[in-house]
Design a protein around this motif. Sequence first.
Motif, PDB file in Angstrom:
ATOM      1  N   ILE A 161      85.957  29.107 -33.202  1.00 56.90           N
ATOM      2  CA  ILE A 161      84.592  29.630 -33.061  1.00 56.90           C
ATOM      3  C   ILE A 161      84.515  31.048 -33.637  1.00 56.90           C
ATOM      4  N   TYR A 162      85.534  31.852 -33.369  1.00 56.69           N
ATOM      5  CA  TYR A 162      85.573  33.215 -33.891  1.00 56.69           C
ATOM      6  C   TYR A 162      85.576  33.207 -35.417  1.00 56.69           C
ATOM      7  N   LEU A 163      86.397  32.363 -36.020  1.00 50.93           N
ATOM      8  CA  LEU A 163      86.468  32.292 -37.482  1.00 50.93           C
ATOM      9  C   LEU A 163      85.145  31.837 -38.091  1.00 50.93           C
ATOM     10  N   VAL A 164      84.504  30.853 -37.481  1.00 59.73           N
ATOM     11  CA  VAL A 164      83.228  30.356 -37.998  1.00 59.73           C
ATOM     12  C   VAL A 164      82.154  31.437 -37.887  1.00 59.73           C
ATOM     13  N   ALA A 165      82.103  32.130 -36.747  1.00 58.95           N
ATOM     14  CA  ALA A 165      81.109  33.184 -36.555  1.00 58.95           C
ATOM     15  C   ALA A 165      81.351  34.342 -37.521  1.00 58.95           C
ATOM     16  N   THR A 166      82.615  34.730 -37.675  1.00 56.77           N
ATOM     17  CA  THR A 166      82.945  35.818 -38.600  1.00 56.77           C
ATOM     18  C   THR A 166      82.610  35.428 -40.029  1.00 56.77           C
ATOM     19  N   GLY A 167      82.921  34.214 -40.414  1.00 56.82           N
ATOM     20  CA  GLY A 167      82.595  33.740 -41.763  1.00 56.82           C
ATOM     21  C   GLY A 167      81.097  33.743 -42.016  1.00 56.82           C
ATOM     22  N   ALA A 168      80.326  33.298 -41.025  1.00 57.54           N
ATOM     23  CA  ALA A 168      78.867  33.285 -41.177  1.00 57.54           C
ATOM     24  C   ALA A 168      78.315  34.699 -41.317  1.00 57.54           C
ATOM     25  N   LEU A 169      78.822  35.630 -40.502  1.00 58.40           N
ATOM     26  CA  LEU A 169      78.371  37.013 -40.600  1.00 58.40           C
ATOM     27  C   LEU A 169      78.746  37.638 -41.942  1.00 58.40           C
ATOM     28  N   LEU A 170      79.913  37.323 -42.449  1.00 63.34           N
ATOM     29  CA  LEU A 170      80.317  37.830 -43.758  1.00 63.34           C
ATOM     30  C   LEU A 170      79.423  37.288 -44.872  1.00 63.34           C
TER      31      LEU A 170
END
Length: 98
Positions: free
Chosen positions: A7-16
């Motif tokens: 979930i952290y990786l997906v959220a970080t990727g979306a924000l990037l």
Amino acid sequence: MLDVGTIYLVATGALLLVALGVGVRALVAIFREGRERSRRRREGEIERYTEDPVYDREPPDPDADETAPSTCPQCGAENDGEFTFCRECAAPLGPATD
């Protein structure tokens, strides 16, 4: 089930991706404004150099020899001609205002 790391990786990727999109938009706007200014300069709508109201600077003199060394009025250190501030004491170079 999804773990916290995924979930952290997906959220970080979306924000990037959002940040990248905003950054690209800003860069495109800056590029377009620069191109428009260049066009207006070429057509004579605006001058190449104008007075700088913030720093009250004059346009550069193309005939001036900027490579001649200058002496700092504050500490007496020798500086290269293209320097605006002294390399030793960081005082502004140029005519003394005292």
